[in-house]
Design a protein around this motif. Structure first.
Motif, mmCIF file in Angstrom:
data_model
loop_
_atom_site.group_PDB
_atom_site.id
_atom_site.type_symbol
_atom_site.label_atom_id
_atom_site.label_comp_id
_atom_site.label_asym_id
_atom_site.label_seq_id
_atom_site.Cartn_x
_atom_site.Cartn_y
_atom_site.Cartn_z
ATOM 1 N N THR A 295 0.801 -1.221 0.000
ATOM 2 C CA THR A 295 0.000 0.000 0.000
ATOM 3 C C THR A 295 0.836 1.274 0.000
ATOM 4 O OG1 THR A 295 -0.231 -0.258 2.412
ATOM 5 C CG2 THR A 295 -2.047 -1.034 1.039
ATOM 6 N N VAL A 296 2.107 1.201 0.454
ATOM 7 C CA VAL A 296 2.924 2.412 0.450
ATOM 8 C C VAL A 296 3.570 2.647 -0.913
ATOM 9 C CG1 VAL A 296 5.233 1.573 1.122
ATOM 10 C CG2 VAL A 296 4.403 3.759 2.016
ATOM 11 N N PHE A 297 3.560 1.623 -1.780
ATOM 12 C CA PHE A 297 4.128 1.785 -3.118
ATOM 13 C C PHE A 297 3.079 1.811 -4.232
ATOM 14 C CE2 PHE A 297 7.976 0.129 -0.970
ATOM 15 C CZ PHE A 297 8.860 1.132 -1.339
ATOM 16 N N ALA A 298 1.903 1.260 -3.992
ATOM 17 C CA ALA A 298 0.887 1.154 -5.048
ATOM 18 C C ALA A 298 0.425 2.501 -5.600
ATOM 19 C CB ALA A 298 -0.306 0.343 -4.538
ATOM 20 N N PRO A 299 0.127 3.506 -4.752
ATOM 21 C CA PRO A 299 -0.386 4.762 -5.314
ATOM 22 C C PRO A 299 0.559 5.417 -6.315
ATOM 23 C CG PRO A 299 -0.820 4.686 -2.962
ATOM 24 C CD PRO A 299 0.063 3.516 -3.276
ATOM 25 N N SER A 300 1.865 5.413 -6.048
ATOM 26 C CA SER A 300 2.792 6.072 -6.970
ATOM 27 C C SER A 300 2.853 5.345 -8.306
ATOM 28 C CB SER A 300 4.185 6.187 -6.351
ATOM 29 O OG SER A 300 4.649 4.934 -5.894
ATOM 30 N N LEU A 301 2.665 4.029 -8.323
ATOM 31 C CA LEU A 301 2.590 3.290 -9.586
ATOM 32 C C LEU A 301 1.345 3.693 -10.360
ATOM 33 C CD1 LEU A 301 3.611 1.056 -11.488
ATOM 34 C CD2 LEU A 301 2.302 -0.586 -10.115
ATOM 35 N N ILE A 302 0.242 3.840 -9.650
ATOM 36 C CA ILE A 302 -1.012 4.268 -10.292
ATOM 37 C C ILE A 302 -0.865 5.677 -10.862
ATOM 38 C CG2 ILE A 302 -3.443 4.801 -9.868
ATOM 39 C CD1 ILE A 302 -3.324 2.589 -7.657
ATOM 40 N N PHE A 303 -0.282 6.579 -10.078
ATOM 41 C CA PHE A 303 -0.062 7.950 -10.548
ATOM 42 C C PHE A 303 0.802 7.965 -11.812
ATOM 43 C CE2 PHE A 303 -0.732 9.434 -5.983
ATOM 44 C CZ PHE A 303 -1.971 9.986 -6.254
ATOM 45 N N LEU A 304 1.826 7.136 -11.824
ATOM 46 C CA LEU A 304 2.740 7.112 -12.961
ATOM 47 C C LEU A 304 2.022 6.656 -14.235
ATOM 48 C CD1 LEU A 304 5.736 7.542 -13.739
ATOM 49 C CD2 LEU A 304 6.070 5.094 -13.398
ATOM 50 N N CYS A 305 1.256 5.587 -14.125
ATOM 51 C CA CYS A 305 0.504 5.100 -15.289
ATOM 52 C C CYS A 305 -0.502 6.148 -15.765
ATOM 53 C CB CYS A 305 -0.219 3.794 -14.945
ATOM 54 S SG CYS A 305 0.865 2.375 -14.675
ATOM 55 N N ALA A 306 -1.180 6.796 -14.823
ATOM 56 C CA ALA A 306 -2.180 7.800 -15.187
ATOM 57 C C ALA A 306 -1.553 9.036 -15.807
ATOM 58 C CB ALA A 306 -3.002 8.180 -13.953
ATOM 59 N N ALA A 307 -0.324 9.362 -15.401
ATOM 60 C CA ALA A 307 0.324 10.586 -15.888
ATOM 61 C C ALA A 307 0.981 10.408 -17.251
ATOM 62 C CB ALA A 307 1.378 11.048 -14.878
ATOM 63 N N MET A 308 1.287 9.177 -17.644
ATOM 64 C CA MET A 308 2.083 8.967 -18.846
ATOM 65 C C MET A 308 1.472 9.587 -20.107
ATOM 66 S SD MET A 308 3.473 5.429 -20.510
ATOM 67 C CE MET A 308 4.397 5.456 -22.037
ATOM 68 N N PRO A 309 0.174 9.423 -20.375
ATOM 69 C CA PRO A 309 -0.377 10.027 -21.604
ATOM 70 C C PRO A 309 -0.319 11.549 -21.617
ATOM 71 C CG PRO A 309 -1.857 8.342 -20.724
ATOM 72 C CD PRO A 309 -0.847 8.635 -19.667
ATOM 73 N N PHE A 310 -0.180 12.157 -20.442
ATOM 74 C CA PHE A 310 -0.193 13.620 -20.328
ATOM 75 C C PHE A 310 1.171 14.158 -19.910
ATOM 76 C CE2 PHE A 310 -4.093 11.620 -18.716
ATOM 77 C CZ PHE A 310 -4.972 11.952 -19.740
ATOM 78 N N ALA A 311 2.228 13.361 -20.107
ATOM 79 C CA ALA A 311 3.548 13.713 -19.587
ATOM 80 C C ALA A 311 4.033 15.058 -20.103
ATOM 81 C CB ALA A 311 4.555 12.613 -19.931
ATOM 82 N N ASP A 312 3.894 15.296 -21.410
ATOM 83 C CA ASP A 312 4.380 16.544 -21.988
ATOM 84 C C ASP A 312 3.705 17.756 -21.348
ATOM 85 O OD1 ASP A 312 5.864 14.922 -23.560
ATOM 86 O OD2 ASP A 312 4.849 15.369 -25.437
#
Length: 384
Positions: A295-312
């Motif tokens: 649970t201390v690592f899962a949210p940042s993985l979710i954030f990363l996947c969600a942010a990738m299409p909007f990275a620029d």
């Protein structure tokens, strides 16, 4: 770019994870493996990942491992890299946590852990000095850092201080601009938004099951999720958050136990957030260690996947850059307050001052943290 199998991604990061000492210091090794040797990513794609990982919460090295997997094989690749890179640190930390509580009152071990607490004081002071030199570049930043530090020193909630400083930074640093993308990083691989949704649903299912089965494990998991969601600026932000929630609010650990957990985290590979494994073991044994780590690592993985299409767009956002700056400024104040708390928690004598001072001097001179921790424990076992 080569499209590696999920097994190859997992195996490559498992090998890196076995020697992943130093947290963010592992990022150049990740780059050398993924860009130079294996050709899984282009240089521009790796640099884009670094910029994104600085703007979202979580441990930088873990996120960069996941970014390589995400750019190579989409969401499943991110999970494979995340698991491979973090598994060695979790396994070793869990074993050390068991040994810590089964060793009993062996005098040599008690002295060694007293020394480790002194090294932790030096480590936190060293980090606070480094962060202040890097992020406090004017009176406004210094005042905001003081606000965060004083608030935590008065036993205030560090998340409130973090949010307040970030909001003030959006106004105070309105001249801060985003980071425009000048190179094309390549196409988005897979369906990262779908992966983010799947991982979010999985995390929700885990918490839901814990709520029904074991309310204490649910409370632990929910708290770790909250800590990771506010860990902007890297894993060190989690330290004052854990200290407040685990020691001050809930009393699950003593100051000394928490400091020992940080020290054990420094002799294991992986980010400092892996202290969560120790905390989980204290709360609920092996099950607690597993729940806390997931649970201390899962949210940042979710954030990363969600942010990738909007990275620029994300890294070009001036508001995002100001929020990040506010987080890093608040980190200075929070780390200074944590250092003060730890200084007061130690039972000082001339020999203890010598060990702590020597550890701080060694760190300032650039000595590797791992060797400082091991030397501090060894000397303390004989001197204290």
């Amino acid at each position: 770019m080569e499209r590696p199998s999920l097994v190859r991604i997992f195996a490559a990061f498992l090998r890196l994870g076995l020697t992943a000492f130093g947290g963010p210091a592992m990022v150049p090794y990740i780059r050398a493996m993924a860009v130079d040797r294996k050709g899984w990513l282009s240089e521009s794609a790796f640099r884009l990942g670094m910029a994104v990982c600085q703007l979202i919460p979580g441990a930088t090295a873990m996120q960069m491992a996941a970014w390589v997997g995400l750019r190579s094989r989409g969401g499943p690749g991110a999970l494979a890299a995340y698991l491979g890179f973090g598994l060695p640190a979790f396994a070793l930390m869990a074993i050390l946590s068991m040994l810590y509580f089964s060793a009993g009152d062996v005098p040599v071990l008690t002295a060694a852990f007293s020394g480790l607490q002194l090294v932790v004081v030096a480590l936190i002071l060293h980090a606070a000095v480094n962060f202040s030199r890097r992020y406090l570049d004017g009176l406004a930043a210094e005042l905001l850092a003081c606000v965060a530090g004083i608030w935590l020193g008065l036993r205030g909630n560090p998340i409130l201080a973090l949010v307040t400083v970030c909001l003030l930074s959006v106004i105070v640093f309105r001249r801060e601009h985003g980071q425009p993308v000048t190179e094309h990083a390549g196409p988005v691989v897979g369906r990262p938004l779908l992966s983010a949704f799947v991982y979010l649903a999985g995390l929700g299912a885990i918490l839901g099951a814990l709520f029904v089965a074991d309310r204490r494990l649910f409370d632990l998991g929910a708290l770790m999720v909250k800590i990771d969601c506010f860990a902007f600026g890297g894993g060190y932000v989690s330290i004052p958050l854990m200290l407040h929630e685990m020691v001050e609010v809930r009393g699950w650990l003593t100051n000394g136990q928490f400091m020992d957990g940080i020290a054990l985290g420094q002799v294991t590979p992986g980010p400092i957030v892996m202290t969560g494994t120790f905390v989980g073991y204290v709360v609920a044994g092996v099950a607690g260690a597993v729940v806390a780590t997931v649970t201390v690592f899962a949210p940042s993985l979710i954030f990363l996947c969600a942010a990738m299409p909007f990275a620029d767009r994300l890294i070009a956002s001036p508001v995002a850059r100001r929020v990040l700056r506010g987080s890093l400024i608040s980190l200075v104040g929070l780390m200074a307050a944590v250092a003060a708390r730890f200084l007061l928690a130690v039972d000082w004598n001339p020999m203890a001052a010598l060990v702590a001072g020597g550890a701080f001097l060694a760190l300032r001179l650039g000595a590797d943290i791992l060797w400082v921790v091991l030397a501090g424990a060894a000397l303390s076992a004989f001197l204290l």
